[in-house]
Design a protein around this motif. Structure first.
Motif, short mmCIF file in Angstrom:
data_model
loop_
_atom_site.label_atom_id
_atom_site.label_comp_id
_atom_site.label_asym_id
_atom_site.label_seq_id
_atom_site.Cartn_x
_atom_site.Cartn_y
_atom_site.Cartn_z
N PHE A 42 -91.15 32.45 -1.04
CA PHE A 42 -89.89 31.95 -1.58
C PHE A 42 -90.05 31.60 -3.06
CE2 PHE A 42 -86.76 28.63 -2.49
CZ PHE A 42 -85.60 29.20 -2.02
N ILE A 43 -91.12 30.88 -3.39
CA ILE A 43 -91.38 30.50 -4.78
C ILE A 43 -91.53 31.73 -5.65
CG2 ILE A 43 -93.03 29.38 -6.33
CD1 ILE A 43 -93.72 27.53 -3.87
N ARG A 44 -92.35 32.67 -5.21
CA ARG A 44 -92.60 33.90 -5.98
C ARG A 44 -91.31 34.67 -6.23
NH1 ARG A 44 -95.09 37.69 -2.18
NH2 ARG A 44 -92.88 37.96 -1.70
N ASP A 45 -90.50 34.84 -5.19
CA ASP A 45 -89.28 35.64 -5.32
C ASP A 45 -88.25 34.94 -6.20
OD1 ASP A 45 -90.53 37.43 -3.67
OD2 ASP A 45 -89.34 36.93 -1.89
N ALA A 213 -77.99 22.60 -12.02
CA ALA A 213 -77.24 23.25 -10.95
C ALA A 213 -78.14 23.38 -9.73
CB ALA A 213 -76.75 24.61 -11.39
N MET A 214 -77.61 23.05 -8.57
CA MET A 214 -78.40 23.12 -7.34
C MET A 214 -77.81 24.16 -6.41
SD MET A 214 -79.44 20.03 -4.71
CE MET A 214 -80.98 19.58 -5.51
N GLN A 215 -78.69 24.98 -5.84
CA GLN A 215 -78.27 26.02 -4.90
C GLN A 215 -78.99 25.82 -3.57
OE1 GLN A 215 -79.82 27.12 -7.97
NE2 GLN A 215 -77.84 26.94 -9.01
N GLY A 216 -78.34 26.26 -2.51
CA GLY A 216 -78.93 26.14 -1.17
C GLY A 216 -78.05 25.28 -0.28
N PRO A 217 -78.51 24.93 0.89
CA PRO A 217 -79.91 24.99 1.35
C PRO A 217 -80.31 26.36 1.91
CG PRO A 217 -78.55 23.99 3.04
CD PRO A 217 -77.65 24.23 1.86
N PHE A 218 -81.62 26.60 1.86
CA PHE A 218 -82.23 27.78 2.42
C PHE A 218 -83.14 27.33 3.56
CE2 PHE A 218 -81.60 28.24 -2.16
CZ PHE A 218 -80.77 29.36 -2.21
N PHE A 222 -89.61 27.75 12.58
CA PHE A 222 -90.87 28.12 13.20
C PHE A 222 -90.62 28.86 14.51
CE2 PHE A 222 -94.51 27.04 16.02
CZ PHE A 222 -95.54 27.61 15.27
N ASP A 223 -91.32 29.97 14.69
CA ASP A 223 -91.23 30.73 15.94
C ASP A 223 -92.47 30.42 16.78
OD1 ASP A 223 -91.13 32.52 18.02
OD2 ASP A 223 -90.90 34.31 16.77
N PRO A 224 -92.31 29.66 17.87
CA PRO A 224 -93.49 29.28 18.67
C PRO A 224 -94.17 30.46 19.34
CG PRO A 224 -91.44 28.64 19.76
CD PRO A 224 -91.06 29.10 18.40
N LEU A 225 -93.47 31.58 19.52
CA LEU A 225 -94.07 32.74 20.17
C LEU A 225 -95.04 33.46 19.23
CD1 LEU A 225 -91.01 34.21 22.12
CD2 LEU A 225 -92.86 32.76 22.98
N SER A 226 -94.62 33.64 17.96
CA SER A 226 -95.49 34.31 16.99
C SER A 226 -96.39 33.33 16.25
CB SER A 226 -94.63 35.07 15.97
OG SER A 226 -93.90 34.17 15.15
N GLY A 227 -96.01 32.04 16.27
CA GLY A 227 -96.76 31.04 15.53
C GLY A 227 -96.54 31.13 14.03
N SER A 230 -90.63 31.41 9.02
CA SER A 230 -89.87 32.44 8.31
C SER A 230 -88.59 31.84 7.75
CB SER A 230 -89.53 33.60 9.25
OG SER A 230 -88.73 33.14 10.34
N ARG A 231 -88.01 32.55 6.77
CA ARG A 231 -86.70 32.16 6.26
C ARG A 231 -85.69 32.23 7.39
NH1 ARG A 231 -85.57 33.30 0.84
NH2 ARG A 231 -83.43 32.72 1.37
N SER A 232 -84.70 31.33 7.34
CA SER A 232 -83.76 31.23 8.45
C SER A 232 -82.43 30.67 7.95
CB SER A 232 -84.34 30.30 9.53
OG SER A 232 -83.39 29.95 10.49
N SER A 233 -81.39 30.93 8.70
CA SER A 233 -80.09 30.31 8.41
C SER A 233 -80.01 28.90 8.97
CB SER A 233 -78.96 31.17 8.99
OG SER A 233 -79.11 31.28 10.41
N ASP A 234 -81.01 28.51 9.74
CA ASP A 234 -81.05 27.19 10.36
C ASP A 234 -81.67 26.18 9.38
OD1 ASP A 234 -81.35 24.93 11.89
OD2 ASP A 234 -82.49 25.89 13.50
N CYS A 235 -80.85 25.26 8.89
CA CYS A 235 -81.31 24.24 7.94
C CYS A 235 -81.40 22.86 8.57
CB CYS A 235 -80.37 24.19 6.74
SG CYS A 235 -80.25 25.73 5.81
N ASP A 236 -81.37 22.81 9.90
CA ASP A 236 -81.32 21.52 10.59
C ASP A 236 -82.64 20.75 10.54
OD1 ASP A 236 -78.71 21.93 11.25
OD2 ASP A 236 -79.11 22.57 13.32
#
Length: 248
Positions: A42-45, A213-218, A222-227, A230-236
């Motif tokens: 995320f930082i790099r991109d 200026a602030m953008q997000g949230p992004f 965590f996927d417990p199956l793959s461990g 990843s980026r997600s639409s879930d910001c909870d």
């Protein structure tokens, strides 16, 4: 520590006690080691897009100054240095800085590690910095609003700050607090205070009157199956925000 410091001494001591474990991928900071790939991408991109850099180059961010505030053991500072940034890494814990400095030296990296605070950097006229990493820090300070504004004032015209933190939701309480600390034991019990978690709208309010200026949230999940994270639409639970200052 200055009288205006937002640093919480109890938080500093809590992390200082486990400073020697920062670089153990199976130790108390194992979750951060697993979290690092998605943070780094995320930082790099975001930085490449902001500054028009080609990440296929070996050191794409050569010539840019980066501040890693609350750097801990340097888990982000080191890869940022390898990407070409001139890195200043700051933490309020001298033990963290000691561990980070020793590891970077072993790796042959030149990083300006300092046991200091954002407020002290501003007072001494440090910066400005093209990129500021404010990652999983703001939920550990006493005055998050003033801390974030101070960091914003250290940002150079045209600069980019990335803020990562935990959302104050019941889901975050269940997963990041109870689950991660007391059930799965991924984190040392008590390392987080759910009452200090911050909602995205609160971060926006902190900077409402600032020339930023602030953008997000992004979201990040965590996927417990793959461990894997990843980026997600879930910001909870975990999320990131970007903060930019217009170029002069």
């Amino acid at each position: 520590m200055t009288a205006t410091s937002s640093i919480d001494p109890a938080e500093v001591e809590r992390f200082s006690r486990i400073a020697a474990e920062w670089w153990d991928p199976k130790g108390k900071f194992a979750p951060l080691h697993k979290f690092n790939p998605v943070r780094l991408a995320f930082i790099r991109d975001e930085a490449a897009m902001r500054f028009g850099r080609d990440t296929r180059q070996p050191r794409p961010f050569e010539g840019l100054k980066l501040l890693d505030i609350g750097c801990g053991g340097g888990l982000l500072s080191e890869p940022m240095s390898r990407l070409g940034f001139q890195v200043t890494a700051v933490d309020a814990s001298e033990r963290n800085i000691g561990a980070a400095s020793a590891h970077a030296a072993e790796c042959g990296l030149t990083i300006d590690f300092r046991a200091s605070t954002a407020e002290a950097l501003e007072a001494e006229g440090a910066g400005p910095f093209d990129v500021i990493l404010n990652m999983e820090v703001i939920e550990h300070v006493n005055d998050p609003g003033e801390f974030l504004r101070t960091c914003g004032r250290l940002l150079a015209p045209g600069g980019l700050m990335i803020v990562a933190t935990l959302n104050r939701t019941l889901k975050a309480f269940a997963l990041a607090k109870v689950g991660a600390e007391y059930i799965l034991r991924w984190l040392p019990p008590g390392i987080h205070d759910w009452n200090k978690f911050l909602r995205p709208d609160e971060l926006r309010d902190f900077l409402r009157n600032e020339p930023l200026a602030m953008q997000g949230p992004f979201g990040v999940s965590f996927d417990p199956l793959s461990g894997r994270w990843s980026r997600s639409s879930d910001c909870d639970v975990n999320y990131m925000m970007t903060v930019t200052r217009d170029a002069v």
